[in-house]
Design an enzyme around this catalytic site. Structure first.
Site, PDB file in Angstrom:
ATOM      1  N   ARG A   1       4.778   0.664  -6.297  1.00 27.61           N
ATOM      2  CA  ARG A   1       4.823  -0.171  -5.098  1.00 27.61           C
ATOM      3  C   ARG A   1       3.940  -1.414  -5.237  1.00 27.61           C
ATOM      4  O   ARG A   1       4.088  -2.360  -4.472  1.00 27.61           O
ATOM      5  CB  ARG A   1       4.332   0.635  -3.891  1.00 27.61           C
ATOM      6  CG  ARG A   1       5.300   1.686  -3.436  1.00 27.61           C
ATOM      7  CD  ARG A   1       4.672   2.572  -2.390  1.00 27.61           C
ATOM      8  NE  ARG A   1       4.363   1.868  -1.161  1.00 27.61           N
ATOM      9  CZ  ARG A   1       5.163   1.835  -0.100  1.00 27.61           C
ATOM     10  NH1 ARG A   1       6.308   2.440  -0.140  1.00 27.61           N
ATOM     11  NH2 ARG A   1       4.810   1.196   0.995  1.00 27.61           N
TER      12      ARG A   1
ATOM     13  N   TRP B   1      -2.964  -2.651  -1.468  1.00 28.34           N
ATOM     14  CA  TRP B   1      -2.523  -3.996  -1.864  1.00 28.34           C
ATOM     15  C   TRP B   1      -3.194  -4.927  -0.866  1.00 28.34           C
ATOM     16  O   TRP B   1      -2.868  -4.930   0.318  1.00 28.34           O
ATOM     17  CB  TRP B   1      -1.001  -4.060  -1.774  1.00 28.34           C
ATOM     18  CG  TRP B   1      -0.369  -5.298  -2.320  1.00 28.34           C
ATOM     19  CD1 TRP B   1       0.011  -5.528  -3.611  1.00 28.34           C
ATOM     20  CD2 TRP B   1       0.019  -6.476  -1.586  1.00 28.34           C
ATOM     21  NE1 TRP B   1       0.601  -6.763  -3.728  1.00 28.34           N
ATOM     22  CE2 TRP B   1       0.617  -7.355  -2.507  1.00 28.34           C
ATOM     23  CE3 TRP B   1      -0.079  -6.861  -0.249  1.00 28.34           C
ATOM     24  CZ2 TRP B   1       1.100  -8.608  -2.128  1.00 28.34           C
ATOM     25  CZ3 TRP B   1       0.401  -8.110   0.118  1.00 28.34           C
ATOM     26  CH2 TRP B   1       0.986  -8.964  -0.817  1.00 28.34           C
TER      27      TRP B   1
ATOM     28  N   CYS C   1       0.816  -1.209   0.000  1.00 28.13           N
ATOM     29  CA  CYS C   1       0.000   0.000   0.000  1.00 28.13           C
ATOM     30  C   CYS C   1       0.856   1.268   0.000  1.00 28.13           C
ATOM     31  O   CYS C   1       2.004   1.248   0.446  1.00 28.13           O
ATOM     32  CB  CYS C   1      -0.855   0.032   1.250  1.00 28.13           C
ATOM     33  SG  CYS C   1      -1.831  -1.434   1.483  1.00 28.13           S
TER      34      CYS C   1
ATOM     35  N   HIS D   1      20.602 -34.697  -9.072  1.00 26.22           N
ATOM     36  CA  HIS D   1      19.881 -35.152  -7.881  1.00 26.22           C
ATOM     37  C   HIS D   1      18.400 -34.799  -7.940  1.00 26.22           C
ATOM     38  O   HIS D   1      17.747 -34.751  -6.903  1.00 26.22           O
ATOM     39  CB  HIS D   1      20.541 -34.576  -6.626  1.00 26.22           C
ATOM     40  CG  HIS D   1      21.981 -34.951  -6.516  1.00 26.22           C
ATOM     41  ND1 HIS D   1      22.387 -36.204  -6.143  1.00 26.22           N
ATOM     42  CD2 HIS D   1      23.108 -34.264  -6.805  1.00 26.22           C
ATOM     43  CE1 HIS D   1      23.714 -36.262  -6.177  1.00 26.22           C
ATOM     44  NE2 HIS D   1      24.176 -35.090  -6.581  1.00 26.22           N
TER      45      HIS D   1
ATOM     46  N   LYS E   1       6.754  -3.440  -4.333  1.00 22.71           N
ATOM     47  CA  LYS E   1       8.156  -3.033  -4.314  1.00 22.71           C
ATOM     48  C   LYS E   1       8.737  -3.133  -2.910  1.00 22.71           C
ATOM     49  O   LYS E   1       9.873  -3.551  -2.724  1.00 22.71           O
ATOM     50  CB  LYS E   1       8.268  -1.595  -4.835  1.00 22.71           C
ATOM     51  CG  LYS E   1       9.686  -1.055  -4.892  1.00 22.71           C
ATOM     52  CD  LYS E   1      10.508  -1.789  -5.943  1.00 22.71           C
ATOM     53  CE  LYS E   1      11.961  -1.394  -5.936  1.00 22.71           C
ATOM     54  NZ  LYS E   1      12.793  -2.418  -6.611  1.00 22.71           N
TER      55      LYS E   1
ATOM     56  N   ASN F   1      -1.386   1.886   5.993  1.00 22.43           N
ATOM     57  CA  ASN F   1      -0.499   0.824   5.498  1.00 22.43           C
ATOM     58  C   ASN F   1      -0.173  -0.065   6.681  1.00 22.43           C
ATOM     59  O   ASN F   1       0.105   0.453   7.766  1.00 22.43           O
ATOM     60  CB  ASN F   1       0.824   1.396   4.977  1.00 22.43           C
ATOM     61  CG  ASN F   1       0.675   2.111   3.664  1.00 22.43           C
ATOM     62  OD1 ASN F   1      -0.423   2.212   3.132  1.00 22.43           O
ATOM     63  ND2 ASN F   1       1.780   2.617   3.149  1.00 22.43           N
ATOM     64  N   GLY F   2      -0.141  -1.370   6.456  1.00 27.21           N
ATOM     65  CA  GLY F   2       0.221  -2.289   7.538  1.00 27.21           C
ATOM     66  C   GLY F   2      -0.920  -3.238   7.836  1.00 27.21           C
ATOM     67  O   GLY F   2      -1.853  -3.384   7.029  1.00 27.21           O
TER      68      GLY F   2
ATOM     69  N   GLU G   1       9.299 -13.330 -11.975  1.00 27.36           N
ATOM     70  CA  GLU G   1       8.615 -12.145 -11.437  1.00 27.36           C
ATOM     71  C   GLU G   1       7.880 -11.346 -12.502  1.00 27.36           C
ATOM     72  O   GLU G   1       6.802 -10.841 -12.259  1.00 27.36           O
ATOM     73  CB  GLU G   1       9.647 -11.169 -10.851  1.00 27.36           C
ATOM     74  CG  GLU G   1      10.123 -11.458  -9.480  1.00 27.36           C
ATOM     75  CD  GLU G   1      11.082 -10.367  -9.004  1.00 27.36           C
ATOM     76  OE1 GLU G   1      12.144 -10.187  -9.614  1.00 27.36           O
ATOM     77  OE2 GLU G   1      10.739  -9.696  -8.031  1.00 27.36           O
TER      78      GLU G   1
ATOM     79  N   GLU H   1      18.993 -15.768  -9.045  1.00 27.86           N
ATOM     80  CA  GLU H   1      18.527 -14.405  -9.297  1.00 27.86           C
ATOM     81  C   GLU H   1      17.983 -14.272 -10.732  1.00 27.86           C
ATOM     82  O   GLU H   1      16.961 -13.624 -10.950  1.00 27.86           O
ATOM     83  CB  GLU H   1      19.666 -13.410  -9.030  1.00 27.86           C
ATOM     84  CG  GLU H   1      19.373 -11.951  -9.342  1.00 27.86           C
ATOM     85  CD  GLU H   1      18.195 -11.359  -8.583  1.00 27.86           C
ATOM     86  OE1 GLU H   1      17.669 -11.965  -7.641  1.00 27.86           O
ATOM     87  OE2 GLU H   1      17.774 -10.253  -8.982  1.00 27.86           O
TER      88      GLU H   1
ATOM     89  N   LYS I   1      14.178 -13.181 -11.650  1.00 24.79           N
ATOM     90  CA  LYS I   1      13.823 -12.055 -12.526  1.00 24.79           C
ATOM     91  C   LYS I   1      12.801 -12.518 -13.555  1.00 24.79           C
ATOM     92  O   LYS I   1      11.803 -11.854 -13.796  1.00 24.79           O
ATOM     93  CB  LYS I   1      15.050 -11.495 -13.273  1.00 24.79           C
ATOM     94  CG  LYS I   1      16.021 -10.703 -12.447  1.00 24.79           C
ATOM     95  CD  LYS I   1      15.522  -9.328 -12.029  1.00 24.79           C
ATOM     96  CE  LYS I   1      14.792  -9.338 -10.739  1.00 24.79           C
ATOM     97  NZ  LYS I   1      15.447  -9.236  -9.504  1.00 24.79           N
TER      98      LYS I   1
END
Ligand code: F6R
Length: 610
Positions: A27, A76, A2, A506, A605, A102-103, A490, A483, A487
């Site tokens: 965000r 969000w 948010c 394995h 974000k 927010n939270g 995402e 990484e 990317k």
């Protein structure tokens, strides 16, 4: 997550709030809303979906809204689905008190139950709405007192912005475990959850501390603790370049940020290496004696920053010869880690507000350890709660998928490794000079990789149809594989898995067939021959390979047609180069699929809730 923006001053609040909301889009959000105070009446407009929709709603209102005080929010979803009714702002029953938040309010269910028993009518499924009703219940003519009483009932994390017809010329804010800044203007003040939203208005900020509130008029900012006692706030200057908040000539922030990397890394070397060739971390608040006697390091981070930490482990163990463990913040905080007296905790974070990393630091600090934070965001919570900070100076990172912050984190980790290695006598002055000379070559080498953009785009086009990818790397490029895969998943939503190539037999080898895109990091290194064997194993099973190899490697061309070359570099620093084509590849795949990689679905974000 948010986002909050608020304005009080003599300009049109709604315009400033809309602009601010657009700056908060990166965000991640699913609904948005705005509340403005109009001649002692609060008007709230909200919608599911994009801010453009909210803008349309505002345009089509019959009576234009003229106001000088207001709040905006991007939501969000956590409690309750993304919808108009759950979007913020939320009102109390009378509509006289309006809240953005927010939270997460952890005891919202209990509070809601008792408020309902007392006749409150709830319009949303959110945890936030209880705050408006609570303040209303406690209001007996002193708004600040009612606000503090309500805060004392809340458990959880919050950044709050509140307007009320009882105090029409004020915005009230509060903070606990969720970032909230006040932008200090002239004849106007702003509030926000983060810097980009206010950057066009002021460069002076107050970062509210946990368990503080503020009452803000257009000319005054009064800060108090939760007991109502006045606190003198610190005004800081933010040094971000306003250009970093715009795309310039690039189509997307992510692409711009990928291309900014050489300049950022070169800036870091200039900043942290003295003219005599020593590493200088001038403002470290941990004394040298501690570093000299250090026996081990634990690195804590999330996501991309965690991958940087893994590469940090390879670098520090090899250059300092002390053991390093790397933990996800979310794991560290809930296990009982063994932390010895001579342990240094290093946390890595772009935002400095990641809830799990903050909680992990608090957990670690119970053992009285020293905490060094590698962070990109000036004045963020993590920097305040750590003993000392080394900034990554990557500028604002707007693209949700981290790119430039990641390589900046790597550069700082390499410099920390060299600093400690030299201090502990593991690296001679001579070798230090050689390593630094090599680090100085990185920006140019990255630029060379970026000149291969068209080739990488062609490969992206060729591999676009694959339904799943495997990324393989060994040694210090195993985290690069993780990484690279992160990317891709995402921003293109293609399942992608990073694996240590030696582990392929394995398990993951079962996945290989002609429908699998396999990206192998095969740069020159002591494990080159090992990974070449892995490439052959993939090819033997029909897997389609793209290799990231070192320029001048002819052997790889005997096996693989699709190759992206990186310039030759000391293997220890190669992750600074090998990741760049993987960032570009992920970007191109997402762009070719028509996705908005700056704002990927479901992602935020800054992950400020657990
Ligand atoms: C991925 C990404 C995230 C962040 C993670 C930690 O591209 O950006 O995985 O790295 O959420 O965030 P910070 O670095 O702000 O602590």
């Amino acid at each position: 997550m948010c986002g909050i923006i608020g304005y009080i001053g003599n300009k049109q609040a709604k315009n400033i709030i809309l602009q601010g909301l657009k700056k908060l889009e990166y965000r991640g959000y699913d609904s948005a809303g705005i509340a403005v105070m109009d001649e002692k009446k609060i008007t709230v407009l909200k919608c599911k979906g994009k801010i453009a929709h909210l803008e349309e709603l505002l345009k089509h209102r019959k009576a234009p809204i003229r106001t000088h005080v207001g709040l905006g929010h991007t939501r969000w979803a956590t409690h309750g689905a993304p919808s108009k009714k759950n979007a913020h702002p939320h009102n109390d029953c009378s509509g006289n008190i309006t809240v953005v938040h927010n939270g997460i309010i952890e005891n919202s269910a209990d509070l809601k139950k008792s408020l309902k028993e007392n006749g409150c009518h709830f319009k949303s499924e959110t945890d936030t709405e209880v705050i408006a009703h609570l303040i209303s219940r406690f209001y007996k003519g002193d708004f600040k007192a009612a606000f503090i009483k309500a805060l004392q009932k809340l458990k959880g994390s919050y950044a709050l912005g509140i307007i009320s017809i009882y105090e029409p010329d004020k915005i009230f804010v509060a903070r606990n475990d969720s970032s909230l800044i006040i932008g200090v203007g002239e004849g106007e003040n702003l509030i926000s959850s983060d810097i980009p939203a206010i950057l066009g208005h002021t460069r002076q900020i107050i970062s509210l501390r946990d368990k503080q509130i503020a009452a803000i008029t257009r000319n005054t900012i009064d800060v108090f603790n939760f007991q109502g006692c006045r606190v003198i706030p610190k005004i800081e200057n933010i040094s971000y370049d306003i250009d970093t908040a715009s795309k310039g000539n690039f189509k997307h922030f992510m692409l711009k940020e990928i291309f900014e990397q050489p300049q950022i890394l070169s800036g870091l070397v200039t900043r942290y290496v003295s003219s005599s060739g020593n590493i200088k971390f001038d403002h470290l608040k941990i004394d040298k004696k501690f570093f000299k006697e250090l026996s081990n390091i634990t690195i804590i981070a999330c996501g991309t920053a965690y991958h940087a930490g893994l590469i940090g482990k390879y670098a520090i163990e090899s250059l300092v010869r002390i053991p390093v463990t790397v933990d996800f913040s979310s794991e560290f905080r809930y296990r009982t880690p063994v932390i010895k007296a001579k342990t240094l905790i290093i946390t890595i974070s772009q935002s400095g507000e990641t809830a799990d990393t903050l909680a992990a630091v608090r957990e670690a600090k119970k053992n009285r350890v020293k905490v060094l934070t590698i962070c990109n965001t000036q004045g963020s919570s993590l920097t305040r709660e750590s003993d000392t900070t080394i900034y990554t100076h990557a500028g604002l990172e707007i693209g949700v998928a981290s790119t430039k912050a990641y390589t900046a984190q790597l550069m700082v980790l390499y410099l920390v490794a060299l600093y400690l290695g030299n201090m502990k006598g593991v690296i001679s002055k001579n070798n230090l000079q050689k390593f630094i000379a090599e680090l100085k070559n990185i920006p140019l080498a990255q630029k060379k990789v970026l000149t291969d953009y068209k080739n990488i785009e062609k490969l992206a086009m060729k591999f676009l149809h694959f339904g799943a990818f495997l990324y393989l790397g060994r040694n210090n490029n195993f985290p690069t594989a993780l990484e690279g895969a992160l990317k891709l998943k995402e921003i293109s939503y293609i399942p992608a898995e990073g694996y240590a190539a030696g582990e392929m037999k394995h398990g993951p080898i079962a996945l290989i067939d002609e429908y699998r895109g396999v990206i192998c990091i095969v740069n020159q290194s002591p494990v080159y021959n090992k990974i070449i064997s892995n490439v052959q194993e993939v090819l033997a099973r029909g897997g389609k390979v793209i290799a990231i190899a070192t320029a001048g490697d002819f052997q790889i061309q005997n096996y693989v047609k699709e190759i992206i070359f990186i310039p030759e570099i000391d293997n220890i620093f190669s992750p600074l180069l090998t990741i760049v084509p993987l960032q570009v590849f992920a970007y191109c795949v997402a762009a070719l699929k028509g996705y908005d990689m700056d704002m990927p679905r479901n992602l935020a974000k800054s992950v400020t809730v657990e």
